[in-house]
Design a protein around this motif. Structure first.
Motif, PDB file in Angstrom:
ATOM      1  N   SER A 101       0.837  -1.205   0.000  1.00  0.00           N
ATOM      2  CA  SER A 101       0.000   0.000   0.000  1.00  0.00           C
ATOM      3  C   SER A 101       0.868   1.249   0.000  1.00  0.00           C
ATOM      4  N   ALA A 102       1.926   1.228   0.812  1.00  0.00           N
ATOM      5  CA  ALA A 102       2.836   2.373   0.865  1.00  0.00           C
ATOM      6  C   ALA A 102       3.579   2.545  -0.454  1.00  0.00           C
ATOM      7  N   LEU A 103       4.009   1.435  -1.042  1.00  0.00           N
ATOM      8  CA  LEU A 103       4.718   1.495  -2.312  1.00  0.00           C
ATOM      9  C   LEU A 103       3.808   2.063  -3.401  1.00  0.00           C
ATOM     10  N   MET A 104       2.572   1.616  -3.436  1.00  0.00           N
ATOM     11  CA  MET A 104       1.612   2.120  -4.404  1.00  0.00           C
ATOM     12  C   MET A 104       1.359   3.609  -4.189  1.00  0.00           C
ATOM     13  N   THR A 105       1.257   4.011  -2.916  1.00  0.00           N
ATOM     14  CA  THR A 105       1.033   5.418  -2.597  1.00  0.00           C
ATOM     15  C   THR A 105       2.172   6.286  -3.119  1.00  0.00           C
ATOM     16  N   GLY A 106       3.411   5.860  -2.867  1.00  0.00           N
ATOM     17  CA  GLY A 106       4.550   6.619  -3.343  1.00  0.00           C
ATOM     18  C   GLY A 106       4.589   6.716  -4.860  1.00  0.00           C
ATOM     19  N   HIS A 107       4.288   5.608  -5.529  1.00  0.00           N
ATOM     20  CA  HIS A 107       4.288   5.602  -6.993  1.00  0.00           C
ATOM     21  C   HIS A 107       3.252   6.582  -7.538  1.00  0.00           C
ATOM     22  N   ILE A 108       2.050   6.514  -6.994  1.00  0.00           N
ATOM     23  CA  ILE A 108       0.982   7.412  -7.458  1.00  0.00           C
ATOM     24  C   ILE A 108       1.355   8.864  -7.187  1.00  0.00           C
TER      25      ILE A 108
END
Length: 229
Positions: A101-108
């Motif tokens: 979830s954190a990785l996806m947040t950073g990417h977005i």
């Protein structure tokens, strides 16, 4: 009207954040989660058991816009030591709900966070300050979350005036945590509505900590207080 994107906006903290921002009448709220939150303006559902890359690509290409604030409230908790199978299984779960979830947040955020916008991750004080062998999966997943936040705070993949913060609650007062720890002292747990008010204040550019701050959320006499680590 400002735009807020929540990742995990239908969990206990996510719902509190939605209520806090919605009450201002100044924010349009979007939610990425595995379940709907009926109180937001837009819901984007993902499958937590499928590869996140193609799903995020579709979201970015077909739906996502520019956001003044992006906040990751997704997460969970699981116990278990590295010695037993429970600990191994708990990491698999925590990796999905916390780290990914954190990785996806950073990417977005690297593509959709507006100039001068705020990016917030939800870490964990225990994982930041001490070992926790009785909850190895949670500890490792949250430590990875902190690493993602540290890398985002370099601003290499963001605008130079963005601010990246990580909140470090000790224990959030949620129905799930109460069910998991029925004999705990709830007076020391952080109230989700108070945490949401803090996030709203920062998103509205009030008393914003410096970029890269890790903010411990401590409870004193029923009030959430901040301590910078």
């Amino acid at each position: 009207m400002k735009n807020l994107l929540l990742i995990g906006g239908n969990g206990a903290l996510g719902k509190a954040v939605v209520n806090a921002f919605k009450a201002t009448g100044a924010w349009r709220i979007s939610n990425i989660d595995v379940t709907h939150n009926d109180d937001v303006d837009e819901n984007y559902l993902i499958d937590g058991n499928s590869s996140i890359g193609p799903q995020v690509r579709t979201l970015r290409e077909e739906h996502l816009e520019t956001y003044d604030s992006i906040i990751c409230t997704a997460g969970g908790w699981a116990g278990g030591s590295i010695k037993d199978e429970e600990g191994l299984e708990s990491f698999d779960i925590m990796h999905k709900v916390c780290t990914m979830s954190a990785l996806m947040t950073g990417h977005i955020a690297s593509h959709h966070l507006a100039p001068s916008g705020l990016l917030v991750f939800t870490g964990a004080k225990v994982a930041f300050t001490e070992p926790a062998p009785g909850m190895i999966g949670y500890h490792v997943a949250k430590t990875a979350t902190h690493a993602i936040a540290q890398n985002m705070a370099t601003l290499d993949d963001l605008h130079d005036d963005n601010v990246v913060l990580t909140i470090l609650p000790e224990t959030l007062d949620t129905p799930g945590n109460r069910e998991a720890m029925p004999d705990a002292d709830y007076s020391t747990w952080a109230d989700c509505d108070q945490v949401a008010s803090l996030l709203k204040m920062w998103a509205n550019e009030e008393n914003v900590p410096k970029n890269g701050s890790f903010v411990a959320l401590e409870v004193s006499e029923g009030s959430v207080c901040t301590k910078f680590l």
